[in-house]
Design a protein around this motif. Structure first.
Motif, PDB file in Angstrom:
ATOM      1  N   UNK A 110       6.754   8.365  -3.081  1.00  0.00           N
ATOM      2  CA  UNK A 110       5.796   9.587  -3.239  1.00  0.00           C
ATOM      3  C   UNK A 110       4.287   9.096  -2.605  1.00  0.00           C
ATOM      4  N   UNK A 111       3.882   9.811  -1.596  1.00  0.00           N
ATOM      5  CA  UNK A 111       2.653   9.600  -1.107  1.00  0.00           C
ATOM      6  C   UNK A 111       1.473   9.640  -2.148  1.00  0.00           C
ATOM      7  N   UNK A 112       1.684  10.322  -3.112  1.00  0.00           N
ATOM      8  CA  UNK A 112       0.831  10.702  -4.134  1.00  0.00           C
ATOM      9  C   UNK A 112       0.708   9.890  -5.203  1.00  0.00           C
ATOM     10  N   UNK A 113       1.813   8.892  -5.223  1.00  0.00           N
ATOM     11  CA  UNK A 113       2.150   8.105  -6.558  1.00  0.00           C
ATOM     12  C   UNK A 113       1.141   6.805  -6.814  1.00  0.00           C
ATOM     13  N   UNK A 114       0.749   6.647  -8.103  1.00  0.00           N
ATOM     14  CA  UNK A 114       0.034   5.197  -8.007  1.00  0.00           C
ATOM     15  C   UNK A 114       0.919   3.970  -7.878  1.00  0.00           C
ATOM     16  N   UNK A 115       1.912   4.196  -7.872  1.00  0.00           N
ATOM     17  CA  UNK A 115       2.834   2.919  -7.701  1.00  0.00           C
ATOM     18  C   UNK A 115       3.015   2.692  -6.380  1.00  0.00           C
ATOM     19  N   UNK A 116       2.613   3.560  -5.526  1.00  0.00           N
ATOM     20  CA  UNK A 116       2.523   3.352  -4.052  1.00  0.00           C
ATOM     21  C   UNK A 116       1.338   2.601  -3.646  1.00  0.00           C
ATOM     22  N   UNK A 117      -0.026   3.167  -4.064  1.00  0.00           N
ATOM     23  CA  UNK A 117      -1.062   2.207  -3.831  1.00  0.00           C
ATOM     24  C   UNK A 117      -1.133   0.849  -4.368  1.00  0.00           C
ATOM     25  N   UNK A 118      -0.321   0.547  -5.518  1.00  0.00           N
ATOM     26  CA  UNK A 118      -0.362  -0.855  -6.129  1.00  0.00           C
ATOM     27  C   UNK A 118       0.775  -1.551  -5.365  1.00  0.00           C
ATOM     28  N   UNK A 119       1.681  -0.916  -4.693  1.00  0.00           N
ATOM     29  CA  UNK A 119       2.702  -1.592  -3.822  1.00  0.00           C
ATOM     30  C   UNK A 119       2.164  -2.045  -2.610  1.00  0.00           C
ATOM     31  N   UNK A 120       1.592  -1.350  -1.804  1.00  0.00           N
ATOM     32  CA  UNK A 120       1.115  -1.583  -0.696  1.00  0.00           C
ATOM     33  C   UNK A 120      -0.185  -2.679  -0.688  1.00  0.00           C
ATOM     34  N   UNK A 121      -0.869  -2.682  -1.844  1.00  0.00           N
ATOM     35  CA  UNK A 121      -2.119  -3.679  -2.047  1.00  0.00           C
ATOM     36  C   UNK A 121      -1.323  -5.095  -2.351  1.00  0.00           C
ATOM     37  N   UNK A 122      -0.135  -4.908  -2.907  1.00  0.00           N
ATOM     38  CA  UNK A 122       0.325  -6.221  -3.179  1.00  0.00           C
ATOM     39  C   UNK A 122       1.155  -6.829  -2.002  1.00  0.00           C
ATOM     40  N   UNK A 123       1.942  -5.770  -1.139  1.00  0.00           N
ATOM     41  CA  UNK A 123       2.459  -6.313   0.044  1.00  0.00           C
ATOM     42  C   UNK A 123       1.618  -6.731   0.863  1.00  0.00           C
ATOM     43  N   UNK A 124       0.503  -6.093   1.175  1.00  0.00           N
ATOM     44  CA  UNK A 124      -0.652  -6.731   2.192  1.00  0.00           C
ATOM     45  C   UNK A 124      -1.207  -8.160   1.649  1.00  0.00           C
ATOM     46  N   UNK A 125      -1.274  -8.143   0.706  1.00  0.00           N
ATOM     47  CA  UNK A 125      -1.797  -9.445   0.140  1.00  0.00           C
ATOM     48  C   UNK A 125      -0.637 -10.516   0.216  1.00  0.00           C
ATOM     49  N   UNK A 126       0.622 -10.397  -0.045  1.00  0.00           N
ATOM     50  CA  UNK A 126       1.704 -11.288   0.334  1.00  0.00           C
ATOM     51  C   UNK A 126       1.674 -11.575   1.611  1.00  0.00           C
ATOM     52  N   UNK A 127       1.639 -10.605   2.444  1.00  0.00           N
ATOM     53  CA  UNK A 127       1.983 -10.732   3.945  1.00  0.00           C
ATOM     54  C   UNK A 127       0.671 -11.516   4.629  1.00  0.00           C
ATOM     55  N   UNK A 128      -0.315 -11.799   3.960  1.00  0.00           N
ATOM     56  CA  UNK A 128      -1.428 -12.566   4.603  1.00  0.00           C
ATOM     57  C   UNK A 128      -1.050 -14.192   4.755  1.00  0.00           C
ATOM     58  N   UNK A 129      -0.069 -14.319   3.656  1.00  0.00           N
ATOM     59  CA  UNK A 129       0.342 -15.737   3.671  1.00  0.00           C
ATOM     60  C   UNK A 129      -0.698 -16.709   3.286  1.00  0.00           C
ATOM     61  N   UNK A 130      -1.578 -16.238   2.333  1.00  0.00           N
ATOM     62  CA  UNK A 130      -2.814 -16.851   1.766  1.00  0.00           C
ATOM     63  C   UNK A 130      -3.898 -17.396   2.761  1.00  0.00           C
ATOM     64  N   UNK A 131      -3.727 -16.914   3.766  1.00  0.00           N
ATOM     65  CA  UNK A 131      -4.939 -17.017   4.652  1.00  0.00           C
ATOM     66  C   UNK A 131      -6.302 -16.385   4.414  1.00  0.00           C
ATOM     67  N   UNK A 132      -6.149 -15.403   3.529  1.00  0.00           N
ATOM     68  CA  UNK A 132      -7.670 -14.572   3.336  1.00  0.00           C
ATOM     69  C   UNK A 132      -7.882 -13.609   4.015  1.00  0.00           C
ATOM     70  N   UNK A 133      -6.867 -13.096   5.137  1.00  0.00           N
ATOM     71  CA  UNK A 133      -7.119 -11.948   5.633  1.00  0.00           C
ATOM     72  C   UNK A 133      -6.719 -10.873   5.122  1.00  0.00           C
ATOM     73  N   UNK A 134      -6.652  -9.639   5.832  1.00  0.00           N
ATOM     74  CA  UNK A 134      -6.244  -8.303   5.119  1.00  0.00           C
ATOM     75  C   UNK A 134      -4.769  -7.918   5.231  1.00  0.00           C
ATOM     76  N   UNK A 135      -3.881  -8.891   5.672  1.00  0.00           N
ATOM     77  CA  UNK A 135      -2.625  -8.617   5.779  1.00  0.00           C
ATOM     78  C   UNK A 135      -2.071  -8.556   7.098  1.00  0.00           C
ATOM     79  N   UNK A 136      -0.835  -8.977   7.147  1.00  0.00           N
ATOM     80  CA  UNK A 136      -0.075  -9.303   8.452  1.00  0.00           C
ATOM     81  C   UNK A 136      -0.211  -7.928   9.338  1.00  0.00           C
ATOM     82  N   UNK A 137      -0.862  -8.037  10.614  1.00  0.00           N
ATOM     83  CA  UNK A 137      -0.924  -6.967  11.434  1.00  0.00           C
ATOM     84  C   UNK A 137       0.331  -6.179  11.754  1.00  0.00           C
ATOM     85  N   UNK A 138       1.628  -6.819  11.767  1.00  0.00           N
ATOM     86  CA  UNK A 138       2.858  -5.918  12.010  1.00  0.00           C
ATOM     87  C   UNK A 138       2.893  -5.332  10.963  1.00  0.00           C
ATOM     88  N   UNK A 139       2.714  -5.624   9.609  1.00  0.00           N
ATOM     89  CA  UNK A 139       2.824  -4.691   8.429  1.00  0.00           C
ATOM     90  C   UNK A 139       1.711  -3.578   8.367  1.00  0.00           C
TER      91      UNK A 139
END
Length: 339
Positions: free
Chosen positions: A128-157
């Protein structure tokens, strides 16, 4: 015959029933999985007429996989379960499983792969675009996709998220994710739609000017060039160029050439000559200060850092390279606003 591990409800008045069953996992007559393999269901949702309550917990089969370090199998089962819940409109339960998928990726220290990024983007698109779960999910997914590089997330994601948000006509957040992807062409096409559907005719040049300047602040020259060329070619209100009728577009064209040349005198004269156009947005000169530092060797200003809303906006564009090691970037889930 295998039981579906997910969707067993302990709290129906008639006894244990299946809230929802995988088509390939029918329940045989007179049989049910042991209570140790069932999970409490979430309050307030209904499926097949049964009210359920409680959070989703990993069933025994998933815990078994994980205890044997079979993280891929456990993750695939949780991902399939999330998709099934989404298909039946059970947003909260699906979101819980989606977060468990991320938790598995984090704990197993799984390397980033296109298939995993596409799975995460698929889950994001179903939330659901308006759900708080979506905000938490995307923030955590981007953090994981950065691979610990300190960047803002993987470009493909970022690209996949941008495409989903574009389809939802959430142009502002789509634009943010395009800026952190390598998809200049996709960004330009989105901006054309954004400008023609939401913008004023007098602002057609400002949509692409801001995007180009921000791409340059992120040291992404190739995407800056692609977004400018594609936008000016495809926007119905822009006549063929260069040169263009709009002075601001001519400035951006000259700026891209100057960045390739790297001559400070050219950059300085260009900024001076086009001040009337640059004063249309107070952020333009802030972006140009940063571009001067990155591409023309201009030293940073010896003043205190920018404050307030504009400072936060500019800082988000600078990326996490200037943050202390280990500090989370505040911009993972924050859109860059278009004025």
């Amino acid at each position: 015959m295998q039981f579906c591990p997910w969707l067993h409800c302990q709290q129906h008045e008639a006894g244990c029933v299946w809230e929802l069953v995988f088509p390939e996992c029918p329940v045989p007559d007179g049989s049910r999985p042991p209570l140790s393999q069932s999970r409490p269901c979430r309050t307030g949702s209904r499926m097949a007429g049964h009210r359920v309550s409680g959070p989703v917990e990993a069933p025994a089969v998933v815990l078994g996989y994980m205890s044997q370090s079979k993280h891929a199998e456990a993750r695939e089962l949780m991902y399939s379960g999330a998709l099934l819940f989404f298909s039946h409109g059970q947003q909260n339960s699906a979101a819980d499983l989606s977060m468990l998928v991320l938790e598995s990726l984090e704990k197993a220290e799984v390397e980033v792969a296109d298939e995993l990024l596409e799975n995460l983007a698929k889950v994001f698109s179903l939330m659901d675009p308006n759900s708080p779960e979506r905000v938490a999910f995307v923030s955590r997914a981007l953090k994981w996709s950065s691979g610990g590089s300190g960047k803002l997330g993987h470009p493909r994601l970022h690209q996949l998220l941008a495409l989903t948000l574009w389809k939802e006509q959430n142009y502002c957040e789509s634009r943010y994710h395009f800026l952190h992807s390598a998809d200049g062409e996709g960004c330009a096409n989105m901006l054309v739609e954004y400008s023609t559907s939401r913008g004023f005719r007098s602002e057609v040049d400002m949509f692409v000017a801001q995007a180009v300047l921000q791409f340059l602040c992120l040291k992404n020259k190739s995407s800056a060039s692609v977004v400018f060329t594609t936008y000016t070619q495809k926007h119905p209100s822009i006549e063929d160029g260069p040169p263009f009728v709009e002075p601001l577009l001519n400035f951006i064209w000259f700026l891209l050439l100057a960045v390739d040349g790297g001559k400070l005198t050219v950059f300085t004269v260009l900024c001076e000559q086009y001040q009337p156009s640059l004063r249309r947005d107070p952020m333009y000169n802030e972006y140009l200060d940063r571009i001067g530092q990155l591409f023309f060797g201009i030293p940073p200003k010896q003043t205190s850092s920018y404050g307030g809303l504009l400072g936060n906006l500019l800082s988000s564009l600078m990326g996490s390279s200037e943050q202390e090691e280990g500090e989370e970037s505040p911009s993972d889930g924050s859109p860059i606003e278009l004025d």
